[in-house]
Design an enzyme around this catalytic site. Structure first.
Site, short mmCIF file in Angstrom:
data_model
loop_
_atom_site.label_atom_id
_atom_site.label_comp_id
_atom_site.label_asym_id
_atom_site.label_seq_id
_atom_site.Cartn_x
_atom_site.Cartn_y
_atom_site.Cartn_z
N SER A 124 0.83 -1.20 0.00
CA SER A 124 0.00 0.00 0.00
C SER A 124 0.87 1.26 0.00
O SER A 124 1.99 1.25 0.53
CB SER A 124 -0.85 -0.02 1.27
N TYR A 149 -1.90 -0.92 10.90
CA TYR A 149 -2.16 -1.53 9.58
C TYR A 149 -1.00 -1.24 8.63
O TYR A 149 -0.44 -2.14 7.99
CB TYR A 149 -3.48 -1.00 9.01
N LYS A 153 2.11 -3.65 6.66
CA LYS A 153 2.50 -3.64 5.24
C LYS A 153 4.01 -3.42 5.12
O LYS A 153 4.68 -4.09 4.33
CB LYS A 153 1.75 -2.56 4.47
P1 NAD Z 1 -11.00 -7.05 1.62
O1 NAD Z 1 -11.16 -7.02 3.09
O2 NAD Z 1 -12.18 -6.79 0.77
O3 NAD Z 1 -10.37 -8.44 1.16
C1 NAD Z 1 -9.52 -9.21 1.99
C2 NAD Z 1 -10.07 -10.63 1.97
O4 NAD Z 1 -9.22 -11.46 2.78
C3 NAD Z 1 -11.47 -10.73 2.57
O5 NAD Z 1 -12.28 -11.50 1.71
C4 NAD Z 1 -11.25 -11.45 3.91
O6 NAD Z 1 -12.36 -12.26 4.24
C5 NAD Z 1 -10.01 -12.26 3.63
N1 NAD Z 1 -9.17 -12.56 4.78
C6 NAD Z 1 -8.69 -11.71 5.73
N2 NAD Z 1 -7.92 -12.39 6.60
C7 NAD Z 1 -7.90 -13.69 6.19
C8 NAD Z 1 -7.28 -14.86 6.67
N3 NAD Z 1 -6.50 -14.86 7.76
N4 NAD Z 1 -7.50 -16.02 6.00
C9 NAD Z 1 -8.28 -16.06 4.90
N5 NAD Z 1 -8.89 -14.98 4.39
C10 NAD Z 1 -8.70 -13.80 5.04
O7 NAD Z 1 -9.82 -6.02 1.26
P2 NAD Z 1 -9.33 -5.49 -0.15
O8 NAD Z 1 -9.66 -4.06 -0.23
O9 NAD Z 1 -9.75 -6.41 -1.20
O10 NAD Z 1 -7.77 -5.58 0.08
C11 NAD Z 1 -7.00 -6.70 -0.34
C12 NAD Z 1 -5.56 -6.49 0.09
O11 NAD Z 1 -5.10 -5.26 -0.48
C13 NAD Z 1 -5.39 -6.36 1.59
O12 NAD Z 1 -4.16 -6.98 1.95
C14 NAD Z 1 -5.30 -4.88 1.80
O13 NAD Z 1 -4.57 -4.54 2.95
C15 NAD Z 1 -4.58 -4.44 0.55
N6 NAD Z 1 -4.82 -3.03 0.22
C16 NAD Z 1 -6.09 -2.57 0.11
C17 NAD Z 1 -6.32 -1.23 -0.16
C18 NAD Z 1 -7.72 -0.68 -0.24
O14 NAD Z 1 -7.89 0.53 -0.14
N7 NAD Z 1 -8.75 -1.49 -0.47
C19 NAD Z 1 -5.23 -0.36 -0.36
C20 NAD Z 1 -3.94 -0.87 -0.27
C21 NAD Z 1 -3.74 -2.22 0.03
#
Ligand code: NAD
Ligand code: UDP
Length: 334
Positions: A124, A149, A153
């Site tokens: 991120s 958080y 990362k």
């Molecule tokens: P999200 O919460 O929609 O998706 C994450 C998925 O992982 C969910 O379906 C959740 O149920 C699953 N999950 C969490 N912990 C788990 C575990 N221990 N075992 C199995 N499944 C698990 O989030 P997103 O927005 O799709 O983000 C995906 C990734 O991208 C994350 O790592 C997040 O930190 C990163 N990210 C997101 C953003 C954003 O703004 N959305 C920005 C930068 C980075």
């Protein structure tokens, strides 16, 4: 090519799974539905006509990971699974350190056992901390993260870098996402967090459909074009496509490569609100509120490295971001 996608029913994961399937990849998903719903699997099927192989379970659990690697010949992994709510991470840091770090370490240990050493990780822009210079470039020194958080990362980036240093067979791509928004053109998958949203776009969406009365704009006295915060919003479908480009490039990687995935264009909160209203012909009432702690004035990417080395560039503009978001949330209301 078989790709293992952790967190594949989540917001970015589900869009990436759709792109993978549509481009001929075989997909295996692990998710524990801690922040997503089983229906997403039906929507992926509706969009692509393919049911990806799915395992319900925790990415921290090495037994289920071993089962997945035993039952499937995995070529590469995209690791999305993790918690992402900034505010919650301040309240319950150990929950975040445990889930985000332990899932990654367990995954890499099992990948080692099965000699699968290709990974794309969801990092991120938050790892840059408060930007000293804009646009943000991959080689810049990382700033101090402002919440647990973000620290997870930064730690995971370090863990994966150390791992690839220790064993040259590892090929690692760290993708630093800027602000993902928008939804699939079908309106079937998108972002609809439980409870009150923390992020701007989901909040605007809930105000637009009358679920929340008004948006709080956190500060109008920043040193920006109109005083409100500026961010690099990127359409989630563009972001998903970036993962395919990263996978294609993984073979050529030696050690670790880092890519910013953003558009390079910053929009203010007020610009987001106005565009949402105009494109969707809907009102988004707002009030100016005090600044939110930990927020920076402006943040946007230099994504020229991803263009040069991956051949990736964001194509979808703000109109597509706001119209797909609105279409998705209207569908959720029914
Ligand atoms: P999200 O919460 O929609 O998706 C994450 C998925 O992982 C969910 O379906 C959740 O149920 C699953 N999950 C969490 N912990 C788990 C575990 N221990 N075992 C199995 N499944 C698990 O989030 P997103 O927005 O799709 O983000 C995906 C990734 O991208 C994350 O790592 C997040 O930190 C990163 N990210 C997101 C953003 C954003 O703004 N959305 C920005 C930068 C980075
Ligand atoms: N923001 C806002 N009201 C909200 C949520 C966010 O004014 O209810 C602003 C926030 O201050 C920032 C921008 O919108 O300037 C993007 O915030 P978001 O939480 O979506 O992303 P991040 O802070 O991670 O960049």
């Amino acid at each position: 090519m078989k790709v293992f996608v952790t967190g594949g029913t989540g917001y970015i994961g589900s869009h990436t799974v759709v792109e993978l399937i549509e481009n001929g990849y075989e997909v295996v998903i692990l998710d524990n539905f801690s922040n997503s719903k089983p229906e997403v699997l039906d929507y992926i099927y509706k969009i692509t006509g393919v049911k990806p192989k799915f395992y319900e379970g925790d990415c921290c659990d090495k037994e289920i990971l071993r089962k997945i690697f035993k039952e499937n010949e995995i070529d590469s992994v995209i690791h999305f699974a993790g918690f992402k709510a900034v505010g919650e991470s301040v309240q319950v840091p150990l929950k975040y350190y445990r889930n985000n770090l332990v899932s990654t370490i367990s995954l890499c240990e099992v990948m080692n056992e099965f000699n699968c050493k290709n990974i794309v990780f969801s990092s991120s822009a938050t790892v840059y901390g408060d930007p000293k210079e804009l646009p943000l470039k991959e080689q810049m020194e990382l700033g101090k993260t402002t919440n647990p958080y973000g620290t997870t990362k930064a730690y995971i980036e370090r863990i994966l870098s150390d791992l690839s240093f220790s064993d040259k067979e590892w090929k690692v791509i760290l993708l630093r996402y800027f602000n993902p928004v928008g939804a699939h053109s079908s309106g079937l998958i998108g972002e609809n967090p439980n409870g009150t949203p923390n992020n701007l776009m989901p909040y605007i969406m809930k105000v637009a459909i009358g679920e929340l009365p008004y948006l709080n704009i956190f500060g109008d006295d920043y040193d920006t074009k109109d005083g409100t915060g500026v961010r690099d919003y990127i359409h989630v479908v563009d972001l998903a496509k970036g993962h395919l480009k990263a996978l294609e490039h993984l073979e050529d990687v030696e050690g670790v490569k880092i890519y910013n995935l953003g558009t390079g264009v910053g929009y203010s909160v007020l610009e987001m609100v106005k565009t949402f209203e105009e494109v969707n012909n809907v009102k988004v009432p707002y009030k100016i509120a005090p600044r939110r702690e930990g927020d920076v004035a402006s943040c946007y990417a230099d994504s020229s490295l991803a263009l040069k080395e991956l051949g990736w560039k964001a194509k979808l503009g703000l109109e597509e971001m706001v119209s797909s978001s609105y279409k998705f949330i209207l569908g959720q209301k029914k």
